[in-house]
Write a protein that holds these residues in place. Structure first.
Motif, mmCIF file in Angstrom:
data_model
loop_
_atom_site.group_PDB
_atom_site.id
_atom_site.type_symbol
_atom_site.label_atom_id
_atom_site.label_comp_id
_atom_site.label_asym_id
_atom_site.label_seq_id
_atom_site.Cartn_x
_atom_site.Cartn_y
_atom_site.Cartn_z
ATOM 1 N N GLY A 28 6.622 4.359 14.912
ATOM 2 C CA GLY A 28 7.208 4.048 15.981
ATOM 3 C C GLY A 28 6.773 4.665 17.274
ATOM 4 O O GLY A 28 6.991 4.205 18.160
ATOM 5 N N ALA A 29 5.004 6.028 17.053
ATOM 6 C CA ALA A 29 4.710 6.935 17.815
ATOM 7 C C ALA A 29 4.025 5.559 18.479
ATOM 8 O O ALA A 29 3.364 5.225 20.481
ATOM 9 N N ALA A 30 3.440 4.624 17.533
ATOM 10 C CA ALA A 30 2.381 3.390 18.139
ATOM 11 C C ALA A 30 3.730 2.672 19.159
ATOM 12 O O ALA A 30 3.005 1.800 20.333
ATOM 13 N N SER A 31 4.683 2.312 18.882
ATOM 14 C CA SER A 31 5.722 1.430 19.295
ATOM 15 C C SER A 31 6.070 1.970 21.160
ATOM 16 O O SER A 31 5.799 0.954 21.795
ATOM 17 N N ALA A 32 5.237 3.311 21.035
ATOM 18 C CA ALA A 32 5.815 3.700 22.608
ATOM 19 C C ALA A 32 4.796 3.778 22.773
ATOM 20 O O ALA A 32 4.845 3.667 24.396
ATOM 21 N N MET A 33 3.288 3.415 22.848
ATOM 22 C CA MET A 33 2.093 2.988 23.029
ATOM 23 C C MET A 33 2.149 1.619 23.630
ATOM 24 O O MET A 33 0.927 1.439 24.278
ATOM 25 N N GLY A 34 3.163 0.764 22.949
ATOM 26 C CA GLY A 34 3.393 -0.395 23.607
ATOM 27 C C GLY A 34 2.913 -2.052 22.493
ATOM 28 O O GLY A 34 3.158 -2.697 22.817
ATOM 29 N N VAL A 35 2.846 -1.080 21.252
ATOM 30 C CA VAL A 35 2.689 -1.564 19.708
ATOM 31 C C VAL A 35 4.305 -2.630 19.958
ATOM 32 O O VAL A 35 5.126 -1.670 19.608
ATOM 33 N N ARG A 36 4.193 -3.653 18.974
ATOM 34 C CA ARG A 36 5.391 -3.979 18.542
ATOM 35 C C ARG A 36 5.294 -4.042 17.166
ATOM 36 O O ARG A 36 4.818 -5.228 16.729
ATOM 37 N N PHE A 37 6.300 -4.279 16.449
ATOM 38 C CA PHE A 37 6.508 -4.494 14.841
ATOM 39 C C PHE A 37 7.340 -5.594 14.914
ATOM 40 O O PHE A 37 8.590 -4.941 15.396
ATOM 41 N N LEU A 38 7.275 -6.255 14.489
ATOM 42 C CA LEU A 38 8.135 -8.096 14.156
ATOM 43 C C LEU A 38 8.192 -8.540 12.259
ATOM 44 O O LEU A 38 7.624 -8.080 11.790
ATOM 45 N N ASP A 39 9.522 -8.730 12.422
ATOM 46 C CA ASP A 39 9.614 -9.478 11.386
ATOM 47 C C ASP A 39 9.684 -10.543 11.392
ATOM 48 O O ASP A 39 8.646 -11.571 11.510
ATOM 49 N N ARG A 40 10.422 -11.189 9.415
ATOM 50 C CA ARG A 40 9.539 -13.563 10.188
ATOM 51 C C ARG A 40 10.531 -13.546 11.049
ATOM 52 O O ARG A 40 10.179 -15.117 11.425
ATOM 53 N N ALA A 41 11.548 -12.960 11.537
ATOM 54 C CA ALA A 41 12.256 -13.481 12.782
ATOM 55 C C ALA A 41 11.733 -13.513 13.254
ATOM 56 O O ALA A 41 12.068 -13.496 14.537
ATOM 57 N N ASP A 42 10.586 -12.354 14.164
ATOM 58 C CA ASP A 42 10.109 -12.038 15.224
ATOM 59 C C ASP A 42 10.925 -11.633 15.806
ATOM 60 O O ASP A 42 10.936 -11.041 17.488
ATOM 61 N N ARG A 43 12.178 -10.433 14.371
ATOM 62 C CA ARG A 43 12.825 -9.404 16.074
ATOM 63 C C ARG A 43 11.793 -7.908 15.361
ATOM 64 O O ARG A 43 10.885 -7.592 14.082
ATOM 65 N N GLU A 44 11.653 -7.238 17.016
ATOM 66 C CA GLU A 44 11.633 -5.833 17.116
ATOM 67 C C GLU A 44 12.109 -5.130 15.013
ATOM 68 O O GLU A 44 12.946 -5.227 14.758
ATOM 69 N N LEU A 45 11.101 -5.202 14.612
ATOM 70 C CA LEU A 45 11.900 -3.638 13.068
ATOM 71 C C LEU A 45 12.694 -2.025 14.186
ATOM 72 O O LEU A 45 12.239 -1.815 15.112
ATOM 73 N N LYS A 46 13.880 -2.133 12.917
ATOM 74 C CA LYS A 46 14.366 -0.786 13.699
ATOM 75 C C LYS A 46 13.425 0.325 13.318
ATOM 76 O O LYS A 46 12.338 0.435 12.680
ATOM 77 N N PRO A 47 13.720 1.703 13.923
ATOM 78 C CA PRO A 47 13.350 2.579 13.600
ATOM 79 C C PRO A 47 13.223 3.309 12.442
ATOM 80 O O PRO A 47 13.982 2.784 11.245
ATOM 81 N N GLY A 48 11.876 3.796 11.489
ATOM 82 C CA GLY A 48 11.978 4.431 10.538
ATOM 83 C C GLY A 48 10.597 4.057 9.917
ATOM 84 O O GLY A 48 10.645 3.205 9.149
ATOM 85 N N GLY A 49 10.891 4.332 8.476
ATOM 86 C CA GLY A 49 9.224 4.294 7.081
ATOM 87 C C GLY A 49 10.535 2.994 6.561
ATOM 88 O O GLY A 49 9.760 2.234 6.038
ATOM 89 N N GLY A 50 11.754 2.914 6.924
ATOM 90 C CA GLY A 50 12.113 2.170 5.008
ATOM 91 C C GLY A 50 11.444 0.800 6.198
ATOM 92 O O GLY A 50 12.036 -0.562 5.360
ATOM 93 N N ALA A 51 12.331 0.253 7.057
ATOM 94 C CA ALA A 51 12.255 -0.306 8.240
ATOM 95 C C ALA A 51 10.422 -1.408 7.674
ATOM 96 O O ALA A 51 10.814 -3.176 7.947
ATOM 97 N N LEU A 52 9.783 -0.780 7.499
ATOM 98 C CA LEU A 52 8.152 -1.113 7.046
ATOM 99 C C LEU A 52 7.974 -2.277 6.295
ATOM 100 O O LEU A 52 7.265 -3.211 5.990
ATOM 101 N N LEU B 283 14.049 7.439 6.138
ATOM 102 C CA LEU B 283 13.719 6.343 6.042
ATOM 103 C C LEU B 283 14.105 5.937 7.714
ATOM 104 O O LEU B 283 13.615 4.685 7.887
ATOM 105 N N ILE B 284 14.681 6.364 8.016
ATOM 106 C CA ILE B 284 15.066 6.096 9.399
ATOM 107 C C ILE B 284 14.582 7.053 10.694
ATOM 108 O O ILE B 284 14.538 6.560 11.648
ATOM 109 N N ALA B 285 14.180 8.386 10.093
ATOM 110 C CA ALA B 285 12.895 8.772 10.790
ATOM 111 C C ALA B 285 12.357 8.733 11.545
ATOM 112 O O ALA B 285 10.997 8.043 11.198
ATOM 113 N N SER B 286 11.911 8.651 12.881
ATOM 114 C CA SER B 286 10.915 7.953 14.066
ATOM 115 C C SER B 286 10.098 8.842 14.301
ATOM 116 O O SER B 286 10.147 9.507 15.345
ATOM 117 N N THR B 287 8.501 8.208 14.231
ATOM 118 C CA THR B 287 8.384 8.951 16.208
ATOM 119 C C THR B 287 7.839 8.779 16.864
ATOM 120 O O THR B 287 6.420 9.082 17.825
#
Length: 318
Positions: free
Chosen positions: A149-173, A107-111
């Motif tokens: 997680g890997a994509a985040s390190a390459m410059g991609v941003r993953f955002l929720d409805r409030a435009d906040r960056e998601l926490k690491p891990g599969g659960g946050a998706l 749930l929280i492990a990240s690439t």
């Protein structure tokens, strides 16, 4: 007599090179005048970096990256001596062996660390000039984050409805609302990225990353349901923003969905690991001039016939 010795590693007992040396000692006892050519094999998983670096007289590198739970780890990768190619194993940055049994939590492990490793390799290759080529072995992951997680390190941003960056891990998706590609590194556009993958699982569903591989990474049955719902949302948003509908492709579920993430956000291509290794090693050059080929692996079972190193070597030799 000239003998080509090319086993895979005997996991838990011998590296591929140690197996080569042991087999050579056996040959020399019976045929002291035989010429042995040692060519350690791999199938895209553990030992691939060492096998390719040793065979091409390349150079090993160590880069400090974030481990699966965010703690710093020293991850090894290699520059091949035969061209503008780098090789890495995602397990060295985001793998199960980096965690204790009680720490496993997909749930929280990240690439993220794998993405850092990819960028380190591409940055060094860029300094060499020419078109970079990157081989990524994606077995042995501790993660189930779809490669976000890997994509985040390459410059991609993953955002929720409030435009906040998601926490690491599969659960946050599950909270994903929008993906911003504006910061994606330009280095990825110029690179040929090859993913060494030996599973054909899709991203989601009964044969997906969460259901099949989640339990070995610490997922309970309840977590598996949660983890499978999250990548479904992730795939929906990623397909919309990239125009790529790849979630159902064989191999998209590899390494907790890292296969899907690399396909979504780079121009990567999935390839059977042992094929990639055989193409990169000077195997074809050696075969015409040898009388005998010796190979092997730590355990021969039903999986051996499905693209494992010994069978691939035997077919290529034939």
């Amino acid at each position: 007599m000239r003998i080509l010795i090319c086993p895979d590693s005997f996991k838990g007992s011998l590296t591929a090179m140690e197996a080569c040396e042991a087999m050579e000692r056996g040959v020399k006892k019976l045929l002291p005048d035989a010429e042995c050519v040692l060519l350690p094999m791999a199938d895209g998983g553990e030992g691939t970096v060492d096998a390719l670096v040793n065979a091409t007289k390349g150079e090993l590198r160590v880069t400090e990256v974030r481990g699966p739970l965010g703690k710093p780890v020293n991850a090894r990768w290699g520059l091949l001596g035969s061209g503008n190619t780098a090789v890495l194993e995602m397990a060295s940055a985001s793998g199960l062996p980096l965690l204790k049994q009680e720490e496993r939590n997909p749930l929280i492990a990240s690439t993220y660390g794998t993405g850092q490793l990819i960028m380190a390799a591409l940055e060094e290759l860029a300094q060499r000039g020419g078109r970079p080529r990157l081989i990524i072995g994606i077995g042995g992951s501790a993660t189930n984050d779809g490669g976000a997680g890997a994509a985040s390190a390459m410059g991609v941003r993953f955002l929720d409805r409030a435009d906040r960056e998601l926490k690491p891990g599969g659960g946050a998706l599950a909270e994903l609302d929008r993906i911003d590609l504006s910061g994606l590194s330009h280095l990825l556009v110029r690179a040929d990225i090859l993913i060494a993958c030996d599973v054909d699982n899709p991203l989601t569903g009964e044969r997906g990353a969460s259901a099949v591989f989640g339990p070995q990474k610490g997922a309970t049955p309840e977590m598996v349901l949660q983890l499978d719902a999250a990548p479904s949302r992730y795939a929906e948003v990623a397909t919309e923003v990239t125009g790529k509908n790849i979630a159902a492709l064989p191999g998209a579920g590899a390494a907790g969905g890292l296969g899907a993430g690399l396909l979504f956000f780079t121009g990567a291509k999935l390839r059977p690991g042992v094929e990639l290794v055989l193409e990169t090693l000077p195997f074809a050059e050696q075969i015409p001039d040898v009388d005998l080929v010796l190979t092997g692996e730590g355990a021969s079972d039903y999986q051996t016939a499905f693209g494992k190193a010994p069978v691939a070597v035997a077919m290529a030799a034939k």
